[in-house]
Design a protein around this motif. Structure first.
Motif, PDB file in Angstrom:
ATOM      1  N   VAL A 259       6.792  85.846  20.727  1.00 24.18           N
ATOM      2  CA  VAL A 259       7.441  87.127  21.012  1.00 24.18           C
ATOM      3  C   VAL A 259       6.846  88.250  20.162  1.00 24.18           C
ATOM      4  O   VAL A 259       7.462  89.303  19.980  1.00 24.18           O
ATOM      5  N   THR A 260       5.653  88.016  19.629  1.00 26.07           N
ATOM      6  CA  THR A 260       4.919  89.011  18.843  1.00 26.07           C
ATOM      7  C   THR A 260       3.785  89.570  19.701  1.00 26.07           C
ATOM      8  O   THR A 260       3.162  88.838  20.478  1.00 26.07           O
ATOM      9  N   GLY A 261       3.494  90.865  19.560  1.00 24.40           N
ATOM     10  CA  GLY A 261       2.511  91.498  20.427  1.00 24.40           C
ATOM     11  C   GLY A 261       1.089  91.479  19.915  1.00 24.40           C
ATOM     12  O   GLY A 261       0.151  91.493  20.708  1.00 24.40           O
TER      13      GLY A 261
ATOM     14  N   PHE B 125       6.532  92.564  16.157  1.00 26.45           N
ATOM     15  CA  PHE B 125       6.153  91.507  15.220  1.00 26.45           C
ATOM     16  C   PHE B 125       7.423  90.803  14.759  1.00 26.45           C
ATOM     17  O   PHE B 125       8.336  91.437  14.245  1.00 26.45           O
ATOM     18  N   HIS B 126       7.446  89.471  14.935  1.00 26.93           N
ATOM     19  CA  HIS B 126       8.647  88.721  14.576  1.00 26.93           C
ATOM     20  C   HIS B 126       8.373  87.518  13.683  1.00 26.93           C
ATOM     21  O   HIS B 126       9.305  86.770  13.371  1.00 26.93           O
TER      22      HIS B 126
ATOM     23  N   SER C 105      10.457  90.245  24.857  1.00 22.81           N
ATOM     24  CA  SER C 105      10.177  90.994  23.638  1.00 22.81           C
ATOM     25  C   SER C 105       9.531  92.320  24.043  1.00 22.81           C
ATOM     26  O   SER C 105       9.554  92.686  25.222  1.00 22.81           O
ATOM     27  N   PHE C 106       8.937  93.024  23.079  1.00 24.90           N
ATOM     28  CA  PHE C 106       8.399  94.343  23.394  1.00 24.90           C
ATOM     29  C   PHE C 106       6.982  94.524  22.863  1.00 24.90           C
ATOM     30  O   PHE C 106       6.557  93.870  21.912  1.00 24.90           O
TER      31      PHE C 106
ATOM     32  N   THR D 178       8.007  87.091  27.395  1.00 27.08           N
ATOM     33  CA  THR D 178       7.515  88.125  28.307  1.00 27.08           C
ATOM     34  C   THR D 178       7.646  89.484  27.645  1.00 27.08           C
ATOM     35  O   THR D 178       8.752  89.879  27.261  1.00 27.08           O
ATOM     36  N   PRO D 179       6.540  90.228  27.468  1.00 26.49           N
ATOM     37  CA  PRO D 179       6.631  91.551  26.839  1.00 26.49           C
ATOM     38  C   PRO D 179       7.027  92.638  27.822  1.00 26.49           C
ATOM     39  O   PRO D 179       6.637  92.606  28.991  1.00 26.49           O
ATOM     40  N   MET D 180       7.799  93.585  27.348  1.00 24.44           N
ATOM     41  CA  MET D 180       8.173  94.780  28.096  1.00 24.44           C
ATOM     42  C   MET D 180       7.814  96.013  27.270  1.00 24.44           C
ATOM     43  O   MET D 180       7.636  95.915  26.054  1.00 24.44           O
TER      44      MET D 180
END
Length: 423
Positions: free
Chosen positions: A153-155, A143-144, A138-139, A171-173
């Motif tokens: 997958v939410t930051g 927000f998902h 995710s990034f 894993t965030p990118m």
């Protein structure tokens, strides 16, 4: 606007402390029509919130309301699980003929449940089933949704903390421009994929918002999205576009990824797909990914037939000529952009930047407390706006797509006044 103290006792004593929007708008709303809401004392509010993007066609849209009333009055099926019904057939036919075929999109349609996070959960589950892998990329500032898979997958740290357990397999990118353009796009991501010692398990999929709404109105460039699609194809990862808030015309085209010229493997849609604020979501995916066994993913409320009725009516009314709808939305967006540019010039020391696409815009302030103060003053002046971003530092504008130029101008004047009066 003079507001008498409303009776909030039952909410404060009986409803959970988790309630949020009502704290910023301390009144009791009673009715709504178009882009306006009214509280129980008759005070009028111009709505630049639109049900967090679930009311793209305004409150109680008369075309959609008529279709819904007619359906209910003839005792149409209201609850149907995933049974075949006339309402579902009408929606599927309209969606295929008005949305999918003109865009040459081959998607199968899944009804995963009533909410956006239901759609995201089904997308993640499907990606893992197809690829036989667990990891999802995710990034930053994504927000998902609020269920466990979506939170993984939410930051946002505050939202993630509410899970109460470790959030794994995500894993965030860096999102587009997260590093201020100082490094080439995806250099870190691809280096981790190449390096057998990086610790990154081969991902099943990548999930992305083209515009991060809750993350602060962070807009991905079309070229960045195209490069992401290329990375996914070269590394055998599925591309999931979360179009829950930015789809259904919010950025101009029906799907927010159309501008980039990409075809995601999976797309999640919710919020304004019903058109009337009725719970409904879709998970769309390429036919070769349809590997579900019957009943492998189900839910009691995935067959909301009244939502199918209003959804079909919305498509017929607003998207039969999608070019006209897109043109109108982009014109309204230019109207907003001009005012925000003037605000930025007038308050250069306070406004960090403004950004947006179509009819979603944000104003970021250097002082992270300022956005909340602006939203509070706007409410006092009769305008409903919310904040977003990791520290609530962005004022978020999300008016209905059907808002008139005069209503938009009225709201922007109120916003300008709120910014000036909180200086």
């Amino acid at each position: 606007m003079t507001i008498t103290q409303p009776d909030l006792s039952v909410f404060e004593t009986l409803e959970s402390e988790v309630r949020s929007y009502c704290r910023g708008w301390p009144t009791v709303f009673d009715r709504a029509q178009g882009s306006r809401m009214y509280d129980e004392d008759g005070h009028e509010y111009l709505d630049f919130f639109a049900g967090a993007g679930s009311l793209n066609y305004g409150h109680n849209n008369p075309v959609l309301k008529r279709a819904l009333i007619d359906y209910l009055e003839r005792d149409g099926v209201t609850h149907g699980l995933d049974m075949s019904t006339t309402a579902k057939r009408a929606f599927l036919e309209s969606f295929q003929n008005i949305v999918l075929r003109p865009r040459d999109l081959p998607y199968k349609v899944m009804f995963p449940g009533p909410t956006g996070t239901n759609a995201v959960e089904s997308a993640l589950k499907l990606a893992r089933k197809v690829k036989g892998r667990e990891s999802i990329v995710s990034f930053t500032n994504a927000f998902h949704g609020m269920s466990l898979g979506s939170l993984a997958v939410t930051g946002n740290a505050f939202k993630r903390a509410g899970a109460g357990i470790p959030l794994v397999h995500g894993t965030p990118m860096p999102f587009d421009n997260y590093l201020d353009g100082r490094t080439p796009d995806f250099i870190w991501f691809e280096r981790l994929l190449e390096d057998q010692g990086s610790g990154l398990n081969q991902p099943a999929a990548v999930i992305v918002e083209t515009v991060q709404g809750e993350g602060g109105i962070n807009v991905a460039r079309a070229e960045w999205l195209r490069k992401l699609a290329d990375v996914c194809e070269r590394w055998d990862m599925l591309l999931i576009v979360d179009d829950i808030q930015m789809g259904c015309g919010r950025t101009g085209a029906f799907f927010s990824f159309e501008e980039a010229g990409i075809t995601p493997d999976i797309v999640t849609v919710s919020k304004s797909i019903s058109g009337y604020g009725l719970p409904m979501s879709l998970c769309l995916f390429k036919p070769e990914l349809d590997v579900w066994e019957p009943g492998e993913h189900n839910g009691t409320f995935r067959g909301n037939n009244p939502a199918f009725v209003t959804a079909a009516a919305a498509l017929e009314a607003y998207w039969t000529d999608g070019a006209a709808m897109e043109k109108q939305t982009l014109a309204r967006g230019q109207q907003i952009e001009q005012v925000l540019a003037a605000l930025r010039e007038e308050h250069a020391g306070a406004v960090k930047e403004y950004r947006g696409r179509g009819l979603v815009w944000g104003i970021e302030f250097h002082d992270t407390e300022r956005a909340g103060a602006v939203a509070k003053r706007a409410f006092e002046l009769g305008l409903l706006i919310e904040t977003s971003g990791p520290q609530g530092e962005v004022v978020k504008l999300l008016p209905a797509l059907t808002i008139t130029p005069d209503e938009l101008d009225e709201g922007l004047r109120t916003l300008t006044r709120a910014v000036r009066e909180t200086a």
